[in-house]
Design an enzyme around this catalytic site. Structure first.
Site, PDB file in Angstrom:
ATOM      1  N   GLN A 206       0.874  -1.178   0.000  1.00 20.42           N
ATOM      2  CA  GLN A 206       0.000   0.000   0.000  1.00 20.42           C
ATOM      3  C   GLN A 206       0.905   1.220   0.000  1.00 20.42           C
ATOM      4  O   GLN A 206       1.327   1.696   1.051  1.00 20.42           O
ATOM      5  CB  GLN A 206      -0.894  -0.015   1.245  1.00 20.42           C
ATOM      6  CG  GLN A 206      -1.681  -1.311   1.442  1.00 20.42           C
ATOM      7  CD  GLN A 206      -2.939  -1.402   0.589  1.00 20.42           C
ATOM      8  OE1 GLN A 206      -3.663  -0.430   0.437  1.00 20.42           O
ATOM      9  NE2 GLN A 206      -3.192  -2.571   0.010  1.00 20.42           N
ATOM     10  N   ALA A 247     -12.029   3.534   2.871  1.00 21.75           N
ATOM     11  CA  ALA A 247     -11.044   2.537   2.452  1.00 21.75           C
ATOM     12  C   ALA A 247     -10.037   3.144   1.470  1.00 21.75           C
ATOM     13  O   ALA A 247     -10.174   4.291   1.038  1.00 21.75           O
ATOM     14  CB  ALA A 247     -11.763   1.354   1.818  1.00 21.75           C
ATOM     15  N   HIS A 248      -9.061   2.351   1.081  1.00 18.61           N
ATOM     16  CA  HIS A 248      -7.974   2.851   0.224  1.00 18.61           C
ATOM     17  C   HIS A 248      -8.465   3.324  -1.142  1.00 18.61           C
ATOM     18  O   HIS A 248      -9.370   2.774  -1.715  1.00 18.61           O
ATOM     19  CB  HIS A 248      -6.864   1.815   0.065  1.00 18.61           C
ATOM     20  CG  HIS A 248      -7.285   0.458  -0.372  1.00 18.61           C
ATOM     21  ND1 HIS A 248      -6.413  -0.589  -0.422  1.00 18.61           N
ATOM     22  CD2 HIS A 248      -8.471  -0.027  -0.780  1.00 18.61           C
ATOM     23  CE1 HIS A 248      -7.051  -1.657  -0.836  1.00 18.61           C
ATOM     24  NE2 HIS A 248      -8.282  -1.348  -1.060  1.00 18.61           N
ATOM     25  N   ASN A 249      -7.824   4.378  -1.616  1.00 16.87           N
ATOM     26  CA  ASN A 249      -8.026   4.927  -2.970  1.00 16.87           C
ATOM     27  C   ASN A 249      -9.341   5.669  -3.161  1.00 16.87           C
ATOM     28  O   ASN A 249      -9.627   6.142  -4.255  1.00 16.87           O
ATOM     29  CB  ASN A 249      -7.950   3.825  -4.042  1.00 16.87           C
ATOM     30  CG  ASN A 249      -6.714   2.971  -3.917  1.00 16.87           C
ATOM     31  OD1 ASN A 249      -5.649   3.473  -3.618  1.00 16.87           O
ATOM     32  ND2 ASN A 249      -6.861   1.674  -4.107  1.00 16.87           N
TER      33      ASN A 249
END
Lengths: 326, 326, 326
Positions: A206, A247-249
């Protein structure tokens, strides 16, 4: 932009990258040096990129990357300047290459570079509480306030006039001016990304960051994960209530209002002036348009057009929801 | 009751208040002194109040306030003793007046009056862990226990026989006897209240408190925001599970049982002996009657009568929900 | 297995146990010694057990316990080696007996045995941050990492190669090898168990533990409550995202993937290779089979068979959900 948080162990020759992903196919420019792994849009001719879904064919067709990990069925979208590298599982290969460039991005052990704030030059420069830990190379602007027991890990950048609460943990994050981070938030941890694998899942690196733009506010106990390969972004003047999970992105636009306990799955895009009621959930990889209003408790599982009002699980037109639930 | 947590910068003459909200209308008693801003019910003849929705016409008709910010269409509900002040946006004017009385209630920077507990007289008086911070004028009763890393900010009042967990943050809160606050709670932060405004939202002052009555329990990681102008209240012998979010001005009655991850939007009223299943959400400004049972995951978007059992999103009669989902 | 976390104040003669629950019925073996209270499966001939629902008649019929608190309508399921003790309210009697054996299991005051890690032998043995507290008799394996401000209470056991984040609280828990606990988790607190009682609920003793098996990961801000009389278990290689709530006695199998903000009510069983989307809720006392996929936002209120894909509130077959929501 070079990655501000993870040390890039590249460049690698392209033949080394073929080794990493166990690719034995013939190779023309085997000594060509690759400096970084980036997404289709950010790549330059010095980078390798990846392309795993037809959804991204438009940006794929104009990528500047010299190499692209992709599949046989997608390769024809790439421009002639970009050599396709055909693999079985794009994301798994991406993971292996990213791990080679950024070996430190997989685990999230605590920052061992921190010092008590009293031993740093922020002791005088910021208003601050007790028991605060500050990592190496942290930058904090003028007129900021930092609450008790807060941990700001290495390389974090905070702008001017920011108020960081107590019991907050920040890492891998850039915060602009006039931002409020309330108590108990955890900002910039690794996303929930891995390849399921019986007995031992394979963690996905990540390497993205969290970017929080000017004038925003993040409510108590919220968690914002950093991007995997792109970034997680909170737009300008966007206010989040308590216990929100991002969450990511995920990219949230400007002037949005997000009520308590809302959750965003990975890689979704929320445009500007969006209002979301409490406990709503936004699925991954979808796009919510401008000026959309989403009722509390809704489950949004597909793209929503500009100016829509939706509610329900799954979310539908608000008038339809009201009519069906009279 | 004078506000226990925020310093009142009044009284102001009524003509000063007209200036604050840019009201140029004619004014009879321009030197009349206003001591505080309160809701319709709590106001005395020394106070100014506000009235923005027909929903409150009953209490408006018997308010004791001398002045009331309201609209042209609502003013006729007020008693003759209360002079209406007609404005375009009641809540925005309320916000400006409140800010004048209580300028410290807008931001929630950490409490800089805290001392380590070892340096206070609570060191001997309470059972306590390590690294605890106690603000100025805090009161704590007999036989209390306070966990590690907990922060009790200035003016907080805690009764007898209370158990406060570790990593807890409490501010602007009154806790009665025999209350359990479990680990990681954040109690008394400002609510999620502001006027949306392009580029820079206008934060609404939050001058209320959190009141937690006898024998209650608050589960781990819960967040309870303080009231904006009235208070947020948790009744007697009411038990909350983990990760619950309670917005500003919510009032929960006695003997309620609230399961994990439930969320309450602002200003809702939950009566006595109410049971709410996990992850249910309660919309803002609604009333749930006595002995109501709300199934897990429900979304309650309108008032619920006494003794009802409801489930669903939106919540409906339980038998109907079961019938429709056979 | 003796209880690793709570001191057993037994054994008690069976006549003493009859006194505790105010049972005056005739008694043959009044001096028979009872060493512990356990569930139907774990009991030996030295233990007393309980049986309150027909659902457990299979395990009841083969229990090895010498005595069993139960009801008149259930007693015939017990084997001849097990003497039924007939009571009105099985769980209330269970609560009274458990409290006699384990008086320390009811409240969860902070651990007053902790020391700063610098004063323990873990100072050299583990990589660790600042301000860490370690209780008495804690065991930590090789090559572990512990973040800042984390509290590991007495008797906790942690295996090898574990990474514990910052601001974490762990008690009454056994963690195996290669486990990641991310920032801000609270693991092992007492469950949300009590008998509602006007004015003063009766807290139910929580004598179980949390067991986290090899290779698992627990996301930021999650709460996992310990078991009441059995244990709460997270299986091998099971990954949990952020802000998940797991109530007492829940058992999650191996290789599961649980997305953010999911909640599990008490005593549910999740089998192996289960995937659960964000914000889903799982009711109490149900069983989810192997290889089940549960869509985000679902509300699971009954057992789910192996290999099913479900979605909706209440959760139904995924194809049916999609068809009904076209």
């Amino acid at each position: 932009m070079t990655n501000p948080f993870f040390k890039n162990h590249g460049p690698f020759k392209i033949k080394k990258i073929f080794d990493i992903i166990n690719n034995n196919s013939q190779l023309k420019k085997e000594n060509y040096k690759i400096y970084d792994i980036k997404d289709l849009t950010l790549s330059t001719s010095k980078d390798i990129t990846f392309f795993h879904s037809k959804k991204y064919s438009n940006v794929a067709s104009i990528t500047k990357a010299s190499f692209c990990i992709t599949t046989d069925s997608l390769k024809h979208f790439l421009p002639p300047t970009c050599s396709p590298i055909i693999v079985e599982n794009v994301l798994l290969s991406l993971s292996l290459i990213t791990k080679a460039f950024y070996p430190d991005s997989i685990n999230d052990d605590f920052d061992n570079t921190v010092k008590e704030i009293a031993k740093t030059n922020f002791n005088k420069k910021t208003r601050h509480g007790n028991n605060i830990l500050i990592g190496k190379n942290v930058k904090i602007g003028k007129n900021c306030s930092i609450g008790h027991n807060t941990i700001i890990e290495k390389n974090v950048i905070i702008g001017n006039n920011c108020s960081i609460g107590s019991n907050v943990i920040i890492r891998n994050t850039i915060i602009k001016d006039n931002v409020f981070i309330l108590d108990g938030c955890v900002i910039g941890k690794k996303g929930f990304g891995f390849f399921p694998n019986n007995k031992l899942n394979i963690r996905y690196p990540q390497i993205g960051i969290v970017l929080i733009e000017d004038n925003s506010e993040i409510g108590c106990g919220s968690t914002i994960d950093r991007g995997s390969i792109s970034n997680t972004v909170i737009g300008k003047n966007t206010f989040l209530d308590n216990q929100i999970h991002i969450a990511h992105n995920v990219k949230i636009g400007n002037n949005c209002i997000i009520a308590g306990q809302v959750g965003f799955a990975g890689s979704s895009i929320i445009s500007d002036n969006v209002m979301i009621g409490g406990q709503a959930g936004i699925s991954g990889h979808i796009k919510v348009g401008n000026k959309v209003q989403i009722g509390g408790g809704s489950g949004v599982i597909k793209d929503i057009e500009d100016n829509s009002k939706v509610m329900g699980y799954p979310a539908k037109d608000l008038r339809q929801f009201i009519k069906q639930n009279k």
